[in-house]
Design an enzyme around this catalytic site. Structure first.
Site, PDB file in Angstrom:
ATOM      1  N   HIS A  63       0.825  -1.207   0.000  1.00 13.89           N
ATOM      2  CA  HIS A  63       0.000   0.000   0.000  1.00 13.89           C
ATOM      3  C   HIS A  63       0.862   1.261   0.000  1.00 13.89           C
ATOM      4  CE1 HIS A  63      -4.121  -1.723   1.457  1.00 13.89           C
ATOM      5  NE2 HIS A  63      -3.525  -2.516   0.586  1.00 13.89           N
ATOM      6  N   ASP A  64       2.000   1.195   0.646  1.00 22.05           N
ATOM      7  CA  ASP A  64       2.898   2.350   0.655  1.00 22.05           C
ATOM      8  C   ASP A  64       3.467   2.595  -0.737  1.00 22.05           C
ATOM      9  OD1 ASP A  64       4.502   4.439   1.958  1.00 22.05           O
ATOM     10  OD2 ASP A  64       6.193   3.120   1.519  1.00 22.05           O
ATOM     11  N   VAL A  67       1.332   4.197  -3.520  1.00 23.15           N
ATOM     12  CA  VAL A  67       0.901   5.587  -3.331  1.00 23.15           C
ATOM     13  C   VAL A  67       2.134   6.461  -3.136  1.00 23.15           C
ATOM     14  CG1 VAL A  67      -0.492   7.174  -1.953  1.00 23.15           C
ATOM     15  CG2 VAL A  67      -1.250   4.805  -2.271  1.00 23.15           C
ATOM     16  N   ASP A  71       8.096   5.156   0.166  1.00 17.39           N
ATOM     17  CA  ASP A  71       8.704   6.237   0.953  1.00 17.39           C
ATOM     18  C   ASP A  71       8.186   6.296   2.383  1.00 17.39           C
ATOM     19  OD1 ASP A  71       6.127   7.114   0.544  1.00 17.39           O
ATOM     20  OD2 ASP A  71       6.671   9.076  -0.269  1.00 17.39           O
ATOM     21  N   SER A 239      -3.754 -22.261   4.612  1.00 17.85           N
ATOM     22  CA  SER A 239      -2.428 -22.265   5.245  1.00 17.85           C
ATOM     23  C   SER A 239      -2.102 -20.863   5.736  1.00 17.85           C
ATOM     24  CB  SER A 239      -1.368 -22.756   4.259  1.00 17.85           C
ATOM     25  OG  SER A 239      -1.365 -21.971   3.080  1.00 17.85           O
ATOM     26  N   ASP A 244       3.087 -19.943   0.948  1.00 16.59           N
ATOM     27  CA  ASP A 244       3.212 -21.040  -0.008  1.00 16.59           C
ATOM     28  C   ASP A 244       2.361 -20.750  -1.232  1.00 16.59           C
ATOM     29  OD1 ASP A 244       0.564 -21.487   0.793  1.00 16.59           O
ATOM     30  OD2 ASP A 244       1.104 -23.104   2.172  1.00 16.59           O
TER      31      ASP A 244
END
Length: 316
Positions: A63-64, A67, A71, A239, A244
């Site tokens: 998510h960083d 956008v 940073d 899992s 995996d």
């Protein structure tokens, strides 16, 4: 000034203003030689007390980077509440991930040689790698040298949606020069963690969508009743805490939890990639590492437009 000096100055300025600080694996070799062991120790410690911290940290990294680049702007908390973290698309990111990153930051700063010399962005990149590795997934050399962003606003957030079809997903990924293989490989991170019933509700009611296996739809309805509870979470695959290729096997069985998951197998442009990863875990791991490296190069900040934050939650 002599001609040779002018040429040298011009060369230096060209590099500086191009924003070209090439990432490299040994960036902190002399600055903070114990960096990787410090981060991994903090990640291991947090994972020992939380079975969702690894998935949440990996989600935060994704998510960083999507956008404004990788940073650590997602970590900034502005006093007025106008920041990436408070955008609706980030509301379901579990707090355990943020705690893991801050634990890693504290561990790094506890070493006098490293205090306030390592960017939050690089700590996040390392923590995401370690979260995968300590969950049974691949490891890789993380490229380092990012600076932290100084801007974080809610309206900058434009992330892939759980309801996106293949074309919509690719339109978001291609902006960052990511390919269909990158899309499928990075989606494989859903082998860890869970999602809110909010993101599944429209697949189940009033009737389950045709991409869902009927028996699996019944199972999901048992976990996510028609009376929506956004705080009810369901796991992506069986899992839960192991990295995996089980996620891809579930897509083959029409058991993808999100529409944006299952569409990867429904669409013929990506179904063969899903098949490959479902039958060859090593191929998935190799592709995932390649895609994570590409993801980590998006929008890297330099000393010109970034900083090394003393507190990951606020600019200096």
């Amino acid at each position: 000034m002599k001609k040779s000096q002018l040429l040298l100055l011009a060369s230096f300025l060209a590099i500086l203003y191009s924003g070209a600080t090439a990432l490299n694996e040994t960036y902190y070799a002399s600055i903070c030689p114990n960096l990787e062991s410090l981060v991994q120790g903090a990640v291991r410690g947090t994972m020992s007390t939380s079975n969702i911290a690894a998935a949440a940290t990996l989600q935060i990294f994704f998510h960083d980077c999507f956008v404004q680049g990788c940073d650590a702007s997602i970590l900034i908390q502005n006093a007025n509440g106008d920041d990436e973290r408070d955008n609706f698309d980030n509301q379901f990111v579990r707090a355990d991930g943020y705690k893991m990153i801050m634990a890693a930051k504290a561990a790094v700063d506890s070493d006098p040689q490293c205090t306030n010399k390592v960017s939050c962005a690089d700590i996040l990149a390392l923590a995401a790698r370690d979260a995968v590795f300590l969950s049974g997934g691949p490891t890789w050399k993380v490229e380092l040298g990012r600076y932290d962003g100084k801007i974080s606003t809610s309206n900058n957030v434009n992330l892939p949606k759980a309801s996106d079809n293949f074309d919509q997903l690719m339109s978001r990924f291609s902006v960052h020069n990511l390919t269909p293989t990158d899309l499928v490989a990075l989606s494989g991170a859903h082998t860890l963690g869970a999602t809110s019933c909010f993101h599944v509700q429209n697949r189940l009611y009033p009737t389950p969508d045709s991409y869902l296996d009927p028996g699996f739809a019944n199972q999901l309805q048992g976990q996510c009743p028609a009376a929506l509870n956004v705080n009810q979470f369901i796991f992506f695959d069986n899992s839960v805490t192991t990295f995996d290729n089980n996620y891809f096997k579930m897509l083959q069985q029409k058991k993808g939890v999100l529409f944006s998951d299952e569409v990867l197998y429904v669409d013929t442009r990506s179904s063969s990639i899903v098949d490959k990863f479902a039958t060859d875990q090593s191929a998935f791991f190799t592709a995932f590492v390649d895609s994570m490296l590409k993801l980590g190069r998006i929008g890297v900040k330099t000393a010109l437009d970034g900083e090394i934050r003393k507190d990951c939650h606020s600019t200096n």
